[in-house]
Design a protein around this motif. Structure first.
Motif, PDB file in Angstrom:
ATOM      1  N   VAL A 183       0.210  -1.421  -0.048  1.00  0.00           N
ATOM      2  CA  VAL A 183      -0.060   0.119  -0.007  1.00  0.00           C
ATOM      3  C   VAL A 183       0.878   1.002   0.118  1.00  0.00           C
ATOM      4  O   VAL A 183       0.775   1.927  -1.367  1.00  0.00           O
ATOM      5  CB  VAL A 183      -0.474   0.086   1.379  1.00  0.00           C
ATOM      6  N   GLU A 184       1.739   1.329   0.889  1.00  0.00           N
ATOM      7  CA  GLU A 184       2.529   2.663   0.885  1.00  0.00           C
ATOM      8  C   GLU A 184       3.864   2.391  -0.187  1.00  0.00           C
ATOM      9  O   GLU A 184       3.642   4.007  -1.307  1.00  0.00           O
ATOM     10  CB  GLU A 184       3.994   1.916   2.181  1.00  0.00           C
ATOM     11  N   SER A 185       4.223   1.681  -0.911  1.00  0.00           N
ATOM     12  CA  SER A 185       4.324   1.849  -2.225  1.00  0.00           C
ATOM     13  C   SER A 185       3.812   2.509  -3.175  1.00  0.00           C
ATOM     14  O   SER A 185       4.156   3.186  -4.412  1.00  0.00           O
ATOM     15  CB  SER A 185       5.268   0.253  -2.606  1.00  0.00           C
ATOM     16  N   ALA A 186       2.699   1.803  -3.550  1.00  0.00           N
ATOM     17  CA  ALA A 186       1.238   2.090  -4.653  1.00  0.00           C
ATOM     18  C   ALA A 186       0.883   3.927  -4.313  1.00  0.00           C
ATOM     19  O   ALA A 186       1.450   4.368  -5.105  1.00  0.00           O
ATOM     20  CB  ALA A 186       0.415   0.982  -4.269  1.00  0.00           C
ATOM     21  N   LEU A 187       1.476   4.049  -3.153  1.00  0.00           N
ATOM     22  CA  LEU A 187       1.210   4.847  -2.313  1.00  0.00           C
ATOM     23  C   LEU A 187       1.256   6.293  -3.196  1.00  0.00           C
ATOM     24  O   LEU A 187       1.889   7.292  -3.696  1.00  0.00           O
ATOM     25  CB  LEU A 187       0.477   5.939  -1.314  1.00  0.00           C
ATOM     26  N   ARG A 188       2.575   6.045  -2.644  1.00  0.00           N
ATOM     27  CA  ARG A 188       4.505   6.970  -2.750  1.00  0.00           C
ATOM     28  C   ARG A 188       4.389   6.641  -5.049  1.00  0.00           C
ATOM     29  O   ARG A 188       4.331   8.582  -5.256  1.00  0.00           O
ATOM     30  CB  ARG A 188       5.616   6.390  -2.567  1.00  0.00           C
TER      31      ARG A 188
END
Length: 217
Positions: A51-56
């Motif tokens: 999730v964090e990678s996709a948001l970044r």
């Protein structure tokens, strides 16, 4: 040696000793330089790293990202919201808001502004060095009071660890943090002083990480 020569010598020594700290302080973003948003829409059973990678990746076009944070709760599920911090101020938030409702690899992201509190930078503490220590504590306090009074209300002035060479000036007032930082390198009584901002109530570029017992506040 004259008082002016004395404080100039001490100033050069302090600059050498605190070069890294001073450089860090000067590059520290101010409230107006930081944009942050709160995001929702992802499934709470997804891996946090995904999730964090996709948001970044999804918000990288909005500006320089300093942090993406999604908390993991005690049941190993994700919180239903995440936080993204940018350098670039309100402009980055405006760009991010335009991405609200767009697809992020199978789910639609909901974007909300997440501004700092209005008074988040109203109570800074100035860490001061470089003034003429030969004047005595009473005179130095008087000079510090006069020098920093334009930044806001002076709440207290203290010397560190019983030494006269380092002082903390506690202030309160609208925009006090910016005004304090602007005094770094200014002259007080003929001496060039070093000013480092050491405490701010709630101004940061990385979201606080805490262990959560239930939903985050």
């Amino acid at each position: 040696m004259s008082p002016t020569e004395g404080c100039a010598t001490k100033g050069m020594s302090l600059l050498t000793l605190n070069e890294r700290e001073t450089t860090t302080k000067r590059s520290k973003p101010r409230k107006r330089d930081i944009g942050r948003i709160r995001v929702k829409g992802f499934s709470i059973d997804l891996p946090r790293d995904d999730v964090e990678s996709a948001l970044r990746k999804h918000f990288s076009s909005c500006g320089e990202i300093t942090d993406v944070c999604v908390h993991v709760l005690t049941d190993n599920l994700l919180s239903d919201r995440g936080f993204i911090y940018f350098l670039g101020g309100q402009g980055t938030v405006d760009k991010a808001m335009q991405l609200s409702g767009t697809d992020v690899g199978g789910w639609n992201v909901i974007v909300e502004p997440y501004p700092f509190l209005e008074n988040a930078d109203w109570d800074p503490v100035a860490f001061v060095q470089g003034y003429d220590t030969g004047l005595g504590k009473t005179e130095i306090k008087r000079m510090l009071f006069n020098h920093f009074s334009s930044c806001g209300q002076i709440m207290d002035i203290e010397f560190h660890n019983s030494t006269i060479g380092v002082a903390s000036v506690y202030l309160y007032g609208e925009g006090a943090e910016d005004k304090v930082l602007d005094l770094d390198g200014s002259y007080m009584g003929g001496c060039k002083i070093l000013v480092k901002h050491i405490i701010t109530n709630g101004i940061y570029t990385v979201h606080p990480r805490r262990r959560h017992y239930g939903w985050p506040r």
